[in-house]
Structure formats: structure tokens, C-alpha cells
Scaffold this motif. Structure first.
Motif, PDB file in Angstrom:
ATOM      1  N   CYS A  17       1.118  -1.112  -0.015  1.00  0.00           N
ATOM      2  CA  CYS A  17       0.335   0.040  -0.010  1.00  0.00           C
ATOM      3  C   CYS A  17       1.423   1.168  -0.415  1.00  0.00           C
ATOM      4  CB  CYS A  17      -0.741  -0.131   1.200  1.00  0.00           C
ATOM      5  SG  CYS A  17      -2.445  -1.092   1.384  1.00  0.00           S
ATOM      6  N   GLU A  18       1.035   2.856  -0.656  1.00  0.00           N
ATOM      7  CA  GLU A  18       1.364   3.607  -0.492  1.00  0.00           C
ATOM      8  C   GLU A  18       1.095   3.971   0.464  1.00  0.00           C
ATOM      9  OE1 GLU A  18      -0.211   5.337  -4.430  1.00  0.00           O
ATOM     10  OE2 GLU A  18       0.201   4.042  -5.802  1.00  0.00           O
ATOM     11  N   VAL A  19       1.746   5.019   0.418  1.00  0.00           N
ATOM     12  CA  VAL A  19       2.283   5.997   1.938  1.00  0.00           C
ATOM     13  C   VAL A  19       0.145   6.503   1.731  1.00  0.00           C
ATOM     14  CG1 VAL A  19       4.440   6.275   2.015  1.00  0.00           C
ATOM     15  CG2 VAL A  19       2.922   7.972   0.541  1.00  0.00           C
ATOM     16  N   GLY A  20      -0.323   6.453   3.084  1.00  0.00           N
ATOM     17  CA  GLY A  20      -1.519   7.258   2.802  1.00  0.00           C
ATOM     18  C   GLY A  20      -2.644   6.527   2.638  1.00  0.00           C
ATOM     19  N   PHE A  21      -2.102   5.106   2.662  1.00  0.00           N
ATOM     20  CA  PHE A  21      -3.192   3.955   2.818  1.00  0.00           C
ATOM     21  C   PHE A  21      -2.916   2.856   3.196  1.00  0.00           C
ATOM     22  CE2 PHE A  21      -3.975   6.812  -0.802  1.00  0.00           C
ATOM     23  CZ  PHE A  21      -5.367   7.194  -1.635  1.00  0.00           C
ATOM     24  N   PHE A  22      -3.584   1.897   3.698  1.00  0.00           N
ATOM     25  CA  PHE A  22      -3.796   0.905   4.391  1.00  0.00           C
ATOM     26  C   PHE A  22      -4.901   0.169   3.909  1.00  0.00           C
ATOM     27  CE2 PHE A  22      -7.550   3.030   6.038  1.00  0.00           C
ATOM     28  CZ  PHE A  22      -7.817   1.763   7.040  1.00  0.00           C
ATOM     29  N   ALA A  23      -4.399  -1.593   4.641  1.00  0.00           N
ATOM     30  CA  ALA A  23      -5.200  -2.950   4.328  1.00  0.00           C
ATOM     31  C   ALA A  23      -4.618  -2.990   5.226  1.00  0.00           C
ATOM     32  CB  ALA A  23      -4.216  -3.708   3.005  1.00  0.00           C
ATOM     33  N   ASN A  24      -6.015  -3.546   6.142  1.00  0.00           N
ATOM     34  CA  ASN A  24      -5.899  -3.884   7.402  1.00  0.00           C
ATOM     35  C   ASN A  24      -6.681  -5.485   7.616  1.00  0.00           C
ATOM     36  OD1 ASN A  24      -8.633  -3.829   6.145  1.00  0.00           O
ATOM     37  ND2 ASN A  24      -9.213  -2.814   8.302  1.00  0.00           N
ATOM     38  N   LYS A  25      -6.624  -6.260   6.031  1.00  0.00           N
ATOM     39  CA  LYS A  25      -7.228  -7.499   5.826  1.00  0.00           C
ATOM     40  C   LYS A  25      -6.409  -8.179   4.975  1.00  0.00           C
ATOM     41  CE  LYS A  25     -12.625  -6.831   7.038  1.00  0.00           C
ATOM     42  NZ  LYS A  25     -13.095  -6.685   6.412  1.00  0.00           N
ATOM     43  N   THR A  26      -5.979  -9.791   5.091  1.00  0.00           N
ATOM     44  CA  THR A  26      -5.611 -10.101   4.276  1.00  0.00           C
ATOM     45  C   THR A  26      -6.273 -10.400   2.690  1.00  0.00           C
ATOM     46  OG1 THR A  26      -6.048 -12.466   5.102  1.00  0.00           O
ATOM     47  CG2 THR A  26      -3.867 -11.670   5.515  1.00  0.00           C
ATOM     48  N   GLY A  27      -5.384 -10.920   1.727  1.00  0.00           N
ATOM     49  CA  GLY A  27      -5.936 -10.680   0.003  1.00  0.00           C
ATOM     50  C   GLY A  27      -7.300  -9.493  -0.320  1.00  0.00           C
ATOM     51  N   LEU A  28      -6.883  -8.549   0.096  1.00  0.00           N
ATOM     52  CA  LEU A  28      -7.389  -7.103  -0.463  1.00  0.00           C
ATOM     53  C   LEU A  28      -6.511  -6.899  -1.802  1.00  0.00           C
ATOM     54  CD1 LEU A  28      -7.560  -4.480   2.713  1.00  0.00           C
ATOM     55  CD2 LEU A  28      -9.407  -6.257   1.860  1.00  0.00           C
ATOM     56  N   SER A  29      -7.651  -5.705  -2.961  1.00  0.00           N
ATOM     57  CA  SER A  29      -7.032  -6.170  -4.148  1.00  0.00           C
ATOM     58  C   SER A  29      -7.071  -4.749  -4.206  1.00  0.00           C
ATOM     59  CB  SER A  29      -8.828  -6.836  -4.755  1.00  0.00           C
ATOM     60  OG  SER A  29     -10.012  -5.026  -4.822  1.00  0.00           O
ATOM     61  N   VAL A  30      -7.766  -3.803  -2.516  1.00  0.00           N
ATOM     62  CA  VAL A  30      -7.067  -2.259  -3.517  1.00  0.00           C
ATOM     63  C   VAL A  30      -7.108  -2.176  -1.421  1.00  0.00           C
ATOM     64  CG1 VAL A  30      -8.432  -1.720  -4.998  1.00  0.00           C
ATOM     65  CG2 VAL A  30      -9.535  -2.248  -2.583  1.00  0.00           C
TER      66      VAL A  30
END
Length: 464
Positions: free
Chosen positions: A123-136
Motif C-alpha cells: 500500500c502506498e503512503v496514506g493508505f492501508f490494508a487491515n485484512k488479507t486478500g484485498l484487491s485495493v
């Protein structure tokens, strides 16, 4: 005819050569598959063929449960016919090896938005992914930020900062006039009236110092109190008018208003100066709203008196708020400087001038019926000792006035009368004494001759 036969023979030979080649390829493929152990039976149109399965490339997979008609039913995991029926990894999943039976979900902080991915993108700076298997990746919500790539969560904006937009890599400092004392806030709070903040990125606002004020919110500075107003405690929203009894001297930024000094006053709020007490008035204390009139017996002949002065001897004031002293009236005096009134001369004393220090005693042979008149000559039939307020008459014919001694002296008639009265009184006294003596003697004789008892004369006494 001969040429025609040759042409037919040539066609037959060509067909036979092609058939031999096909049979040779089939035999060759069979031998290769047998040698490698990868030959599988696949039924298509009820005809048994032998084909070779190939491993799925990275980014795709196949497993033994795949039952597409073109796949090898007994193929090894991750292999499928001609790669045509290997399944691409879904969005959010990846596979970086070939011949695999499944794909892996992107870890937290990573994503892939394409099918058939061989790896995931952080994920770029300013973004996050708090789960596995995310497409965005998700943008950081308001009040948060993320300045690193591949992160599973965003950080809260610290106190003194804020973030009003999503997907940001940093927070903003609270501007001047604002503050924030909580983490993770989308905006800053305005400083309240009476407070200010002249720096950025602060968690609190500061109270306006004494002598200053601020009526509005969200300010970076405070204003000095206006002329003739003051603010004693920090944090003033409004400044107050200098109270009566004080003055402002047209100054700004006052913490305290100076008190009016003795001899002056201010009657209204917000006075720029104190007013001097008028003549005949005084003020002995600080911080007063009026002056007091000079009491009877005192005076003030100038403005700004702190005390009313005592009148000198021989003078007085007979009313309040006097500006000067007056001489004692005729018949009155004052012997010392004081705030007391002149006193009237005592009986037998007088003064016939104003402003007297002392009263004169009425001389012998004269009498003074009033304190403000000159002495009068004593009448011939009376005596007037020194200090007489009225003549003392001598009773005629028994007394006559002695001019030299100012005493009443007895006349010959009075002496004869006294002698006669004395003789008569002596005779009467002698008679009274004689009568009393005679009565006492008679009483004594009676007591001596009287019997001891009153019992009958024939009474007989017997012994024991």
C-alpha cells in the motif's frame, strides 16, 4: 496414357508418406510419454488419445479437483493440458511459483488489483490494508495518516495536529489561534474568548495576560485594555472601567487602576483623573468617591485638603465646610488652638471684644450681669465681691454694706436685738431646766416609798 498413370502413382506415394509420418509421430509421442511417465489418457469424442500436461505458470494454479473436459483427470497437482485451463489467481491473491494447487492471499498492508498476479503491491503512503486478500488499499480516514508503505493500519494524528482529508501521509499543525488536545482529530478547535495562541501545533491555548483581553474566539493575540479600563486576572474577555475612587490617567493595558490619594476623589467609573476636594471639604483616605465637609470648629481654605485645620485661639467656625475661621463673639473666648468652639465666659467674667483668648473677672465693687457687657457699679445697699454676676443686697436695718471689704456688716440695732433675744432665750432655758429637775426629784421620791408587793396585808408566809 503413360503420363496419366505416372501422376496417379505419385499421388498414392505422397499419401502413403504422410500416413507414415503421422504414425511415426504418434509412436514417437507414445514412446516419449511412456519414458517420462507423463502420459495420461483423455477421452475426447470417445476416442482415446494420449496427451502431455504442462505445469501451470506462476500466477495461476490447478488442482486434482479440476474437471474441465480438456484437463487430465489424473494429472498431477498444478498441471493442466497446454496451460489452457489453469485458473488465474483472483484479485487480492497471488502465486509466485509454478505448478501450484492454490494462490495465497495478499498479506495485510499489501494488495493486488489484477488477476493472475505473481506478487502483491505494498500500500502506498496514506493508505492501508487491515485484512488479507484485498484487491485495493483503503485511504487513511480523517484524523489519521500513514507515512510508510505496506502498512496494515494508519496512525492517529498527535495532539496539536489534525487531518481533514483522507489518504494523507502526514498531519497538519493546528494554525495560530487554534489548538487540539486529543489525538486523531479531523480539525482543530478555536481558542475561546479570553484565550489566544500565537504558535502552531499546540495542544492548548493560553490565557490573555493581566491588562489584556480578547472578545473573539480563534485569535492569535490579545488586546491591551482600552484607556481608563483594567483587567486584574488573566483570561479577561472584557476589561472593566476603572471604578469610582480610582483613575486611569488615560493609560491602556492597566492591571490595576491607581487609587485616588487623600485630598482627592473620583465619583464616576472610568475617570481619567481624580478631582481635588473643594475648599471647605477634605478627604483623609485613599480610594474615595467623595470628600467630607469640614466639621464645625475646623476649616480648609485651599483645595485638596487631606485634613481640616483647627482654628487658632480666639477664633472658631460655626458651620460645616467652612473655608476660614471667625473671631469669637463678644462674651466668648478660646484660649488654645483647637477644633472646638469658643466658650462663653463664666458668670462673673466678661469680655467686650471679639476674638478674646480669655475672659476678665468682674472687679470688686462691680458686678457683671452678662458676659458681653462692661462691669456695672455695685449699688450702695449691696456688696459686689470680685467675680460677681449680680449685687448682693445687705438687709436693712440690721446690715449695712462695707465698701472697703465688700461685705455686709451688722448694725447696732442688730446687735441689740441679738443681745435681747439671747437673754430671753437664757431665761426660758433656765425655767425649762428647773422644771425638769423638779419633776425628776418627785418621781424618785415616789419610787422610794412604794411597797415591794401588791398582795393583801393579812397573807401569812410559812417556812419550809
Amino acid at each position: 496414357m503413360t503420363k496419366h498413370c505416372d501422376h496417379g502413382l505419385e499421388m498414392e506415394m505422397t499419401f502413403l508418406i504422410k500416413c507414415c509420418k503421422i504414425i511415426s509421430w504418434i509412436i514417437l509421442l507414445f514412446l516419449i510419454s511412456e519414458a517420462s511417465g507423463l502420459g495420461y489418457e483423455l477421452s475426447i469424442n470417445c476416442t482415446v488419445h494420449y496427451v502431455t500436461c504442462q505445469a501451470c505458470i506462476a500466477g495461476s494454479f490447478a488442482n486434482s479437483s479440476v474437471e474441465e473436459c480438456a484437463c487430465c483427470l489424473t494429472a498431477s497437482p498444478g498441471q493442466c493440458f497446454n496451460q489452457s485451463f489453469c485458473q488465474e489467481c483472483s484479485k487480492g491473491y497471488y502465486q509466485n511459483n509454478s505448478a501450484q494447487t492454490n494462490c495465497f492471499p495478499c498479506q495485510k498492508g499489501f494488495y493486488t488489483n489484477k488477476k493472475g498476479s505473481t506478487d502483491c503491491t505494498p500500500c502506498e503512503v496514506g493508505f492501508f490494508a487491515n485484512k488479507t486478500g484485498l484487491s485495493v488499499c483503503y485511504p487513511c480516514p480523517l484524523g489519521t495518516f500513514q507515512n510508510k508503505t505496506g502498512q496494515p493500519e494508519c496512525s492517529l494524528c498527535p495532539v496539536g495536529q489534525y487531518q481533514s482529508q483522507k489518504g494523507q501521509s502526514e498531519c497538519k499543525n493546528c494554525s495560530e489561534g487554534t489548538f487540539q488536545n486529543h489525538q486523531g482529530q479531523p480539525q482543530c478547535e478555536d481558542c475561546s474568548p479570553g484565550f489566544y495562541q500565537n504558535q502552531t501545533g499546540q495542544r492548548t491555548c493560553w490565557k490573555c495576560p493581566s491588562g489584556q483581553y480578547q472578545e473573539e474566539k480563534g485569535c492569535s493575540s490579545c488586546n491591551p485594555c482600552d484607556r481608563n479600563t483594567y483587567c486584574r486576572e488573566p483570561g479577561c474577555i472584557h476589561c472593566s472601567l476603572c471604578p469610582a475612587g480610582t483613575f486611569g490617567n488615560d493609560s491602556i493595558g492597566l492591571v490595576e487602576c491607581p487609587a485616588c490619594h487623600p485630598g482627592s476623589f473620583s465619583a464616576a467609573n472610568g475617570s481619567s483623573q481624580c478631582t481635588l476636594c473643594s475648599k471647605g471639604f477634605y478627604q483623609s483616605k485613599f480610594n474615595k468617591t467623595n470628600c467630607d465637609p469640614c466639621a464645625v470648629g475646623s476649616y480648609c481654605s485651599d483645595t485638596g485638603c487631606e485634613e481640616c485645620g483647627p482654628c487658632p485661639r480666639g477664633q472658631e467656625t460655626r458651620e460645616q465646610n467652612s473655608t476660614l475661621c471667625h473671631e469669637c463673639l463678644i462674651g466668648y473666648y478660646k484660649d488654645v488652638q483647637s477644633k472646638k468652639l469658643c466658650k462663653e465666659c463664666e458668670d462673673g467674667f466678661y469680655t467686650t471684644v471679639k476674638g478674646s483668648f480669655l475672659c476678665k473677672q468682674c472687679p470688686q465693687g462691680y458686678y457683671c450681669p452678662s458676659t458681653w457687657e462692661s462691669p456695672r457699679v455695685c449699688p450702695q445697699s449691696a456688696i459686689c465681691p470680685a467675680g460677681s454676676s449680680s449685687p448682693e443686697s445687705c438687709d436693712i436695718p440690721f446690715f449695712s454694706a462695707d465698701v472697703q471689704t465688700q461685705k455686709c456688716k451688722a448694725t447696732e440695732e442688730l446687735i441689740a436685738l441679738i443681745i435681747g433675744v439671747s437673754v430671753v432665750a437664757f431665761i426660758i432655758l433656765a425655767l425649762i431646766v428647773y422644771k425638769v429637775h423638779k419633776e425628776r426629784k418627785a418621781r424618785q421620791f415616789q419610787e422610794e416609798t412604794q411597797p415591794l408587793t401588791t398582795a393583801p396585808k393579812n397573807q401569812i408566809y410559812m417556812g419550809l
